[in-house]
Design a protein around this motif. Structure first.
Motif, short mmCIF file in Angstrom:
data_model
loop_
_atom_site.label_atom_id
_atom_site.label_comp_id
_atom_site.label_asym_id
_atom_site.label_seq_id
_atom_site.Cartn_x
_atom_site.Cartn_y
_atom_site.Cartn_z
N TRP A 48 -15.02 -74.49 38.94
CA TRP A 48 -15.37 -74.15 40.32
C TRP A 48 -14.10 -74.02 41.15
O TRP A 48 -13.30 -74.94 41.17
CB TRP A 48 -16.28 -75.21 40.92
CG TRP A 48 -16.96 -74.72 42.17
CD1 TRP A 48 -16.68 -75.07 43.48
CD2 TRP A 48 -18.01 -73.75 42.24
NE1 TRP A 48 -17.49 -74.39 44.34
CE2 TRP A 48 -18.32 -73.56 43.62
CE3 TRP A 48 -18.70 -73.00 41.29
CZ2 TRP A 48 -19.30 -72.68 44.05
CZ3 TRP A 48 -19.68 -72.13 41.72
CH2 TRP A 48 -19.97 -71.98 43.09
N ARG A 49 -13.86 -72.82 41.69
CA ARG A 49 -14.92 -71.86 41.92
C ARG A 49 -15.04 -70.89 40.76
O ARG A 49 -14.05 -70.39 40.24
CB ARG A 49 -14.64 -71.12 43.24
CG ARG A 49 -15.73 -70.16 43.64
CD ARG A 49 -15.50 -69.59 45.00
NE ARG A 49 -15.72 -70.55 46.06
CZ ARG A 49 -16.89 -70.79 46.62
NH1 ARG A 49 -17.96 -70.14 46.17
NH2 ARG A 49 -17.00 -71.65 47.57
N GLU A 109 -21.03 -67.75 41.34
CA GLU A 109 -21.82 -68.53 42.29
C GLU A 109 -23.26 -68.76 41.85
O GLU A 109 -23.96 -69.60 42.41
CB GLU A 109 -21.82 -67.85 43.66
CG GLU A 109 -22.48 -66.48 43.67
CD GLU A 109 -22.36 -65.80 45.02
OE1 GLU A 109 -22.72 -66.42 46.03
OE2 GLU A 109 -21.89 -64.64 45.04
N ARG A 135 -19.09 -79.77 38.23
CA ARG A 135 -18.11 -78.77 38.64
C ARG A 135 -16.70 -79.31 38.43
O ARG A 135 -16.35 -80.36 38.94
CB ARG A 135 -18.29 -78.40 40.11
CG ARG A 135 -19.65 -77.86 40.47
CD ARG A 135 -19.68 -77.44 41.92
NE ARG A 135 -21.00 -77.02 42.35
CZ ARG A 135 -21.27 -76.50 43.54
NH1 ARG A 135 -20.29 -76.36 44.43
NH2 ARG A 135 -22.50 -76.13 43.85
N ASP A 137 -12.38 -70.92 50.41
CA ASP A 137 -11.41 -70.74 49.32
C ASP A 137 -10.64 -69.43 49.39
O ASP A 137 -9.42 -69.42 49.23
CB ASP A 137 -12.14 -70.83 47.98
CG ASP A 137 -12.78 -72.19 47.77
OD1 ASP A 137 -12.15 -73.19 48.10
OD2 ASP A 137 -13.93 -72.24 47.29
#
Length: 358
Positions: A114-115, A118, A133, A335
């Motif tokens: 993560w990221r 999604e 995550r 982010d």
């Protein structure tokens, strides 16, 4: 009032699609906006696909071939694997959802970087599984060492997105070998290779050629990107025969439509054209990357059809500024921003908007 849905879904973010271009154009009073938010390839359907779709539509009153046998045979020949190892579905994301459903009971764990994509947390929560995550490295890559260390007795499935969406980072073979060797044999590893056709780094392995003979490895692919079928939803996976058979048991019946199957078969006849288009995209990817770096943005090297701008808490403001200039990009607050590679003209418009925004 009696609650009719699960309360834990209240904390789950909804999947956010790219903004509608017509809406933005209307708001700005311009003829046409540019959408660089959804990782589509900009060159239209492949030759022969529209004709195949038109012909297939004549039988839309009939159910499709539930086993997608002709398509599976064509994919098997192209990939040099047995047809019983292939499962098709409504895009690779639908197959990812089915994989979690086939492996996890409530409370089981799904690990992912993560990221990353999604949809992973949404998919895990939908099955009642627990997301684990693992933060990306400082260079926006999977931290495979920490991911391996995060495996517990409750871990049932691990997603490895290669190249990673939204950062574009590719995982090289040496690192992936070490990671896969560290994963217990009773944990399923899903190599999500939605952007495989755009990979230019020879050290980033082809999951089917390199790992698909391992019983606990599943390779996910899509025809939404390089093959130009985003609007028709067609994906497939390659797995061990017993894993593929189990997945088919929980697959939504008739989820690969007649039209999508016909389009996919026609697209597979155009591999040379796909390679040509991918070469155009990857050349533009390098040009856009270098132009952004000249604007003092630390853009990591991408192996997909998008680039990642690690703007932190400036992401939303940057995306809004681009939209005000008619270019839709995708902010992942707090982010960064993901920008799809479009045509040269579209990319020029984005670079002008980016320079103004920065």
């Amino acid at each position: 009032m009696t609650r009719l849905t699960r309360s834990d879904l209240d904390a789950l973010p909804a999947y956010v699609p790219g903004r509608n271009v017509a809406d933005l154009a209307r708001e700005l009073g311009i003829a046409e906006a540019i959408k660089l938010a959804s990782n589509e390839v900009p060159y239209g359907p492949l030759p022969g696909v529209v004709e195949a779709v038109t012909e297939a539509a004549r039988s839309m009153h009939r159910y499709p071939d539930m086993g997608a046998l002709a398509l599976r045979d064509a994919l098997a020949e192209r990939l040099d694997v047995a047809a019983d190892r292939i499962v098709t579905g409504c895009g690779s994301v639908a197959l990812a959802e089915i994989l979690v459903k086939a492996t996890c009971l409530p409370g089981d764990e799904v690990i992912y970087s993560w990221r990353s994509f999604e949809a992973y947390p949404i998919i895990a929560a939908g099955a009642g599984a627990t997301s684990v995550r693992v933060p990306n490295t400082a260079t926006h890559e999977h931290d495979l060492t920490r991911m391996a260390a995060s495996i517990t007795d409750q871990t049932r499935l691990i997603f490895v997105c290669n190249p990673n969406n939204p950062t574009g980072a590719g995982i090289r073979k040496d690192a992936l070998d070490r990671f896969l060797d560290a994963v217990p044999s009773d944990v399923l590893v899903v190599l999500d290779e939605a952007y495989r056709e755009l990979v230019t780094d020879p050290e980033v392995p082809d999951g089917v050629q390199t790992y698909a003979d391992r019983p606990n490895i599943v390779v996910l692919r899509t025809m939404s990107k390089a093959w130009g079928l985003a609007g028709l939803r067609m994906g497939y996976l390659v797995a061990a025969p017993e894993v593929a058979a189990a997945i088919r048991k929980v697959l939504t019946p008739f989820s690969s439509s007649t039209v999508a199957q016909a389009a996919a078969l026609a697209a597979l006849d155009q591999e040379d054209e796909v390679r040509r288009r991918c070469a155009l995209v990857t050349a533009e990817r390098e040009r856009v990357t270098e132009a952004l770096r000249k604007l003092s943005v630390e853009v990591p090297s991408s192996q997909a059809n998008f680039v990642w701008l690690p703007l932190g808490d400036r992401a939303a403001a940057f995306a809004s500024s681009c939209e005000n200039r008619g270019v839709i990009v995708r902010a992942f607050q707090p982010d960064g921003v993901r920008v799809t590679i479009g045509t040269p003209e579209e990319n020029d418009a984005f670079l002008a908007a980016a320079e103004a925004a920065l």
